[in-house]
Motif scaffolding. Structure first.
Motif, PDB file in Angstrom:
ATOM      1  N   ILE A   1      -7.376  19.843   3.754  1.00 60.55           N
ATOM      2  CA  ILE A   1      -6.160  19.171   4.218  1.00 60.55           C
ATOM      3  C   ILE A   1      -6.437  18.393   5.490  1.00 60.55           C
ATOM      4  O   ILE A   1      -6.065  17.222   5.621  1.00 60.55           O
ATOM      5  CB  ILE A   1      -5.032  20.196   4.422  1.00 60.55           C
ATOM      6  N   LEU A   2      -7.124  19.061   6.446  1.00 59.22           N
ATOM      7  CA  LEU A   2      -7.385  18.382   7.718  1.00 59.22           C
ATOM      8  C   LEU A   2      -8.310  17.184   7.520  1.00 59.22           C
ATOM      9  O   LEU A   2      -8.098  16.116   8.119  1.00 59.22           O
ATOM     10  CB  LEU A   2      -7.986  19.362   8.720  1.00 59.22           C
ATOM     11  N   GLU A   3      -9.338  17.343   6.683  1.00 61.01           N
ATOM     12  CA  GLU A   3     -10.250  16.228   6.441  1.00 61.01           C
ATOM     13  C   GLU A   3      -9.530  15.083   5.746  1.00 61.01           C
ATOM     14  O   GLU A   3      -9.765  13.903   6.045  1.00 61.01           O
ATOM     15  CB  GLU A   3     -11.434  16.704   5.607  1.00 61.01           C
ATOM     16  N   SER A   4      -8.651  15.421   4.829  1.00 60.33           N
ATOM     17  CA  SER A   4      -7.892  14.381   4.131  1.00 60.33           C
ATOM     18  C   SER A   4      -6.957  13.658   5.089  1.00 60.33           C
ATOM     19  O   SER A   4      -6.753  12.442   4.976  1.00 60.33           O
ATOM     20  CB  SER A   4      -7.085  14.999   2.985  1.00 60.33           C
TER      21      SER A   4
ATOM     22  N   ARG B   1       4.586  26.444   8.216  1.00 63.58           N
ATOM     23  CA  ARG B   1       5.953  26.963   8.160  1.00 63.58           C
ATOM     24  C   ARG B   1       6.065  28.180   7.254  1.00 63.58           C
ATOM     25  O   ARG B   1       6.780  29.138   7.545  1.00 63.58           O
ATOM     26  CB  ARG B   1       6.889  25.858   7.668  1.00 63.58           C
ATOM     27  N   ASN B   2       5.356  28.141   6.135  1.00 60.38           N
ATOM     28  CA  ASN B   2       5.525  29.187   5.128  1.00 60.38           C
ATOM     29  C   ASN B   2       4.369  30.162   5.071  1.00 60.38           C
ATOM     30  O   ASN B   2       4.398  31.097   4.274  1.00 60.38           O
ATOM     31  CB  ASN B   2       5.690  28.560   3.737  1.00 60.38           C
ATOM     32  N   GLY B   3       3.347  29.950   5.883  1.00 58.10           N
ATOM     33  CA  GLY B   3       2.173  30.800   5.793  1.00 58.10           C
ATOM     34  C   GLY B   3       2.428  32.218   6.270  1.00 58.10           C
ATOM     35  O   GLY B   3       3.242  32.474   7.143  1.00 58.10           O
ATOM     36  N   VAL B   4       1.727  33.189   5.682  1.00 55.45           N
ATOM     37  CA  VAL B   4       1.756  34.580   6.118  1.00 55.45           C
ATOM     38  C   VAL B   4       0.397  34.868   6.721  1.00 55.45           C
ATOM     39  O   VAL B   4      -0.627  34.736   6.062  1.00 55.45           O
ATOM     40  CB  VAL B   4       2.027  35.542   4.930  1.00 55.45           C
ATOM     41  N   PHE B   5       0.345  35.228   7.998  1.00 55.41           N
ATOM     42  CA  PHE B   5      -0.913  35.466   8.689  1.00 55.41           C
ATOM     43  C   PHE B   5      -0.963  36.921   9.145  1.00 55.41           C
ATOM     44  O   PHE B   5      -0.048  37.378   9.828  1.00 55.41           O
ATOM     45  CB  PHE B   5      -1.046  34.536   9.895  1.00 55.41           C
ATOM     46  N   PRO B   6      -2.023  37.703   8.841  1.00 55.27           N
ATOM     47  CA  PRO B   6      -3.156  37.260   8.023  1.00 55.27           C
ATOM     48  C   PRO B   6      -2.780  37.144   6.562  1.00 55.27           C
ATOM     49  O   PRO B   6      -1.974  37.907   6.076  1.00 55.27           O
ATOM     50  CB  PRO B   6      -4.192  38.358   8.235  1.00 55.27           C
TER      51      PRO B   6
ATOM     52  N   ALA C   1       0.844  -1.208   0.000  1.00 57.57           N
ATOM     53  CA  ALA C   1       0.000   0.000   0.000  1.00 57.57           C
ATOM     54  C   ALA C   1       0.873   1.250   0.000  1.00 57.57           C
ATOM     55  O   ALA C   1       0.700   2.141   0.817  1.00 57.57           O
ATOM     56  CB  ALA C   1      -0.933  -0.014   1.203  1.00 57.57           C
ATOM     57  N   THR C   2       1.806   1.306  -0.938  1.00 56.56           N
ATOM     58  CA  THR C   2       2.734   2.436  -1.008  1.00 56.56           C
ATOM     59  C   THR C   2       1.995   3.756  -1.195  1.00 56.56           C
ATOM     60  O   THR C   2       2.346   4.768  -0.571  1.00 56.56           O
ATOM     61  CB  THR C   2       3.729   2.226  -2.159  1.00 56.56           C
ATOM     62  N   GLU C   3       0.957   3.767  -2.037  1.00 56.54           N
ATOM     63  CA  GLU C   3       0.258   5.013  -2.320  1.00 56.54           C
ATOM     64  C   GLU C   3      -0.522   5.521  -1.110  1.00 56.54           C
ATOM     65  O   GLU C   3      -0.643   6.724  -0.899  1.00 56.54           O
ATOM     66  CB  GLU C   3      -0.686   4.830  -3.518  1.00 56.54           C
ATOM     67  N   VAL C   4      -1.074   4.591  -0.304  1.00 58.70           N
ATOM     68  CA  VAL C   4      -1.807   4.999   0.892  1.00 58.70           C
ATOM     69  C   VAL C   4      -0.882   5.725   1.860  1.00 58.70           C
ATOM     70  O   VAL C   4      -1.190   6.813   2.360  1.00 58.70           O
ATOM     71  CB  VAL C   4      -2.449   3.775   1.573  1.00 58.70           C
ATOM     72  N   VAL C   5       0.276   5.125   2.117  1.00 58.87           N
ATOM     73  CA  VAL C   5       1.220   5.728   3.047  1.00 58.87           C
ATOM     74  C   VAL C   5       1.856   6.976   2.425  1.00 58.87           C
ATOM     75  O   VAL C   5       2.058   7.989   3.102  1.00 58.87           O
ATOM     76  CB  VAL C   5       2.302   4.709   3.449  1.00 58.87           C
ATOM     77  N   GLY C   6       2.164   6.921   1.120  1.00 55.45           N
ATOM     78  CA  GLY C   6       2.747   8.079   0.459  1.00 55.45           C
ATOM     79  C   GLY C   6       1.826   9.280   0.494  1.00 55.45           C
ATOM     80  O   GLY C   6       2.284  10.425   0.686  1.00 55.45           O
ATOM     81  N   ALA C   7       0.525   9.054   0.317  1.00 56.03           N
ATOM     82  CA  ALA C   7      -0.435  10.154   0.396  1.00 56.03           C
ATOM     83  C   ALA C   7      -0.468  10.747   1.796  1.00 56.03           C
ATOM     84  O   ALA C   7      -0.563  11.973   1.973  1.00 56.03           O
ATOM     85  CB  ALA C   7      -1.822   9.663  -0.003  1.00 56.03           C
ATOM     86  N   GLY C   8      -0.376   9.877   2.824  1.00 57.42           N
ATOM     87  CA  GLY C   8      -0.336  10.380   4.195  1.00 57.42           C
ATOM     88  C   GLY C   8       0.892  11.228   4.462  1.00 57.42           C
ATOM     89  O   GLY C   8       0.812  12.274   5.122  1.00 57.42           O
ATOM     90  N   ILE C   9       2.038  10.800   3.934  1.00 55.39           N
ATOM     91  CA  ILE C   9       3.271  11.580   4.103  1.00 55.39           C
ATOM     92  C   ILE C   9       3.152  12.924   3.392  1.00 55.39           C
ATOM     93  O   ILE C   9       3.564  13.963   3.903  1.00 55.39           O
ATOM     94  CB  ILE C   9       4.474  10.779   3.581  1.00 55.39           C
ATOM     95  N   ALA C  10       2.576  12.907   2.173  1.00 60.54           N
ATOM     96  CA  ALA C  10       2.420  14.149   1.419  1.00 60.54           C
ATOM     97  C   ALA C  10       1.491  15.123   2.133  1.00 60.54           C
ATOM     98  O   ALA C  10       1.759  16.333   2.188  1.00 60.54           O
ATOM     99  CB  ALA C  10       1.887  13.832   0.021  1.00 60.54           C
ATOM    100  N   LEU C  11       0.385  14.623   2.688  1.00 59.85           N
ATOM    101  CA  LEU C  11      -0.540  15.488   3.418  1.00 59.85           C
ATOM    102  C   LEU C  11       0.115  16.072   4.661  1.00 59.85           C
ATOM    103  O   LEU C  11      -0.091  17.243   4.989  1.00 59.85           O
ATOM    104  CB  LEU C  11      -1.789  14.693   3.796  1.00 59.85           C
TER     105      LEU C  11
ATOM    106  N   GLU D   1       3.291  16.622   5.053  1.00 60.86           N
ATOM    107  CA  GLU D   1       4.259  17.624   4.600  1.00 60.86           C
ATOM    108  C   GLU D   1       3.555  18.906   4.169  1.00 60.86           C
ATOM    109  O   GLU D   1       4.024  20.019   4.453  1.00 60.86           O
ATOM    110  CB  GLU D   1       5.082  17.061   3.450  1.00 60.86           C
ATOM    111  N   ALA D   2       2.416  18.766   3.494  1.00 61.98           N
ATOM    112  CA  ALA D   2       1.672  19.945   3.057  1.00 61.98           C
ATOM    113  C   ALA D   2       1.155  20.741   4.247  1.00 61.98           C
ATOM    114  O   ALA D   2       1.192  21.979   4.259  1.00 61.98           O
ATOM    115  CB  ALA D   2       0.513  19.518   2.159  1.00 61.98           C
ATOM    116  N   SER D   3       0.667  20.032   5.262  1.00 59.30           N
ATOM    117  CA  SER D   3       0.191  20.699   6.460  1.00 59.30           C
ATOM    118  C   SER D   3       1.323  21.429   7.172  1.00 59.30           C
ATOM    119  O   SER D   3       1.167  22.562   7.625  1.00 59.30           O
ATOM    120  CB  SER D   3      -0.451  19.677   7.397  1.00 59.30           C
ATOM    121  N   GLY D   4       2.496  20.771   7.253  1.00 57.98           N
ATOM    122  CA  GLY D   4       3.637  21.423   7.884  1.00 57.98           C
ATOM    123  C   GLY D   4       4.111  22.630   7.103  1.00 57.98           C
ATOM    124  O   GLY D   4       4.468  23.672   7.681  1.00 57.98           O
TER     125      GLY D   4
END
Length: 400
Positions: A267-270, A206-211, A187-197, A199-202
């Motif tokens: 992202i959070l729901e995924s 890390r890079n967000g500008v608020f507001p 199930a490489t794609e299942v775990v790979g998708a989790g890693i990608a999500l 990383e995207a959340s991090g």
């Protein structure tokens, strides 16, 4: 061992007799998936820990079959390893936890069986699967070539060969009947998708500008002005620690709010769905790994029973069969068993209700119940339990 083998093993890829074709590799998201990267996902770590620690917590016994039934063989060498530890560095729970976790992550768990001159087992030494290359001999038996890359035995790099009868080999489901295949490779794609999500959340934090939003000015900024603006925003507003700081504008500059949140981007729901997918991969009910999204008290209790019956039960059976075949002598009347009743230790009411039923139906004696609970026997405990008296018929007085 080839140079390719050595390089791949350092990145957590398992070696199989047929090469690296079945190994965890690169997911479509571009992320490498192996035992090390996968455990960065809390769901994978929680599933592996839940299964391995639960099995490691179970009492284990060596039983000897006799004409009158079976008894615990406390003098057997394997039983002594259970009590004192299988090697000088690990206790029995540590060893079982390591063996099961290695199998869950890499598809195989391996330990060397060390015997004395009489052939009695005196040690079980763990061997990381990353060190192993497996060969199928012309005789049909397996040979395990072990190259110690690092560890307590020294990083000499010397190669030594262990034969099939010299190792304890626990496998996950196999494709060829010889070696297990890890669930990460299935199930490489299942775990790979989790890693990608993850990383995207991090990256979002890390890079967000608020507001978050857009700055607009009349005219065009010079390259130096644009550089100063970017650096100023990065220094003051980038990063979670600077969240919510006031943005000061000048020179007719205007701010336009752009509303985009992790919820809007799903992202959070995924990530929640990714947790369920990984729990399904390891057959662990979500409440066991602290996912209470769809949780109630009733289905939490059911999840615990399901976990014991359908997740732990099959793994325990595989362990018992491998110990009986690999460690105990062929034709021996002894067997290795893990006591699944240990799961009832935390359920006080259910445990004593089961004891009561067993005593009442002459399945166990009271002293046997005391032994199960770790208490010393008492002579008076063997007195038969009082039987309920039969109801007496009402007396009918004759009429005068």
């Amino acid at each position: 061992m080839s140079l390719l083998d050595r390089i791949a093993s350092r990145f957590g890829f398992e070696r199989r007799a047929g090469g690296f074709g079945d190994l965890p590799g690169i997911a479509l998201t571009g992320h490498p998936v192996n035992s090390r990267t996968a455990e960065n996902l809390s769901a994978v770590l929680a599933c592996v820990s839940a299964v391995s620690t639960a099995i490691a917590s179970l009492p284990a016994y060596v039983y000897r079959e006799g004409e009158a039934g079976r008894d615990i063989d406390r003098s057997h060498p394997l039983n002594r390893l259970v009590v004192r530890g299988p090697n000088p560095w690990q206790t029995w729970p540590d060893f079982v936890e390591w063996l099961v976790a290695s199998t869950l992550l890499r598809g195989n768990g391996l330990a060397e069986i060390v015997t004395d001159p009489r052939g009695a087992v005196v040690e079980l030494r763990p061997i990381p699967w990353d060190w192993v290359s497996v060969q199928l001999l012309p005789s049909g038996r397996l040979a395990y070539d072990v190259t110690e890359q690092m560890g307590i035995w020294g990083a000499t790099g010397r190669l030594r060969r262990l034969l099939q009868g010299e190792v304890l080999h626990l496998r996950d489901r196999s494709d060829d009947g010889l070696l297990g295949r890890s669930r990460l490779s299935r199930a490489t794609e299942v775990v790979g998708a989790g890693i990608a999500l993850q990383e995207a959340s991090g990256a979002l934090w890390r890079n967000g500008v608020f507001p978050s939003g857009a700055l607009s000015v009349e005219g065009k900024l010079s390259p130096d002005q644009l550089k100063d603006l970017r650096e100023g925003l990065a220094d003051v507003h980038t990063g979670a620690a600077r969240h919510g700081k006031v943005l000061i504008l000048q020179g007719g500059m205007k701010w336009s709010q752009i509303t985009i949140s992790p919820e809007d981007a799903e992202i959070l729901e995924s990530r929640r769905f990714s947790v369920e997918e990984i729990a399904r991969l390891y057959q662990v009910p979500p409440p066991i790994i602290q996912d209470y999204t769809h949780n109630t008290f009733t289905n939490s209790e059911a999840a615990g029973r399901w976990f014991a019956q359908f997740t732990i039960g099959p793994w325990v059976r595989k362990l018992e069969a491998e110990f009986s075949r690999g460690v105990l002598s062929e034709g021996d009347s002894r067997s290795m068993e893990f006591d699944l009743s240990g799961f009832m230790r935390g359920d006080y009411a259910a445990r004593w209700k089961a004891h009561e039923i067993a005593v009442r139906n002459d399945i166990l004696t009271r002293n046997e119940v005391r032994e199960i609970e770790g208490w010393n026997p008492r002579p008076e405990a063997e007195k038969p339990p009082p039987q309920p008296s039969a109801p007496t018929a009402p007396t009918v007085q004759p009429e005068a």
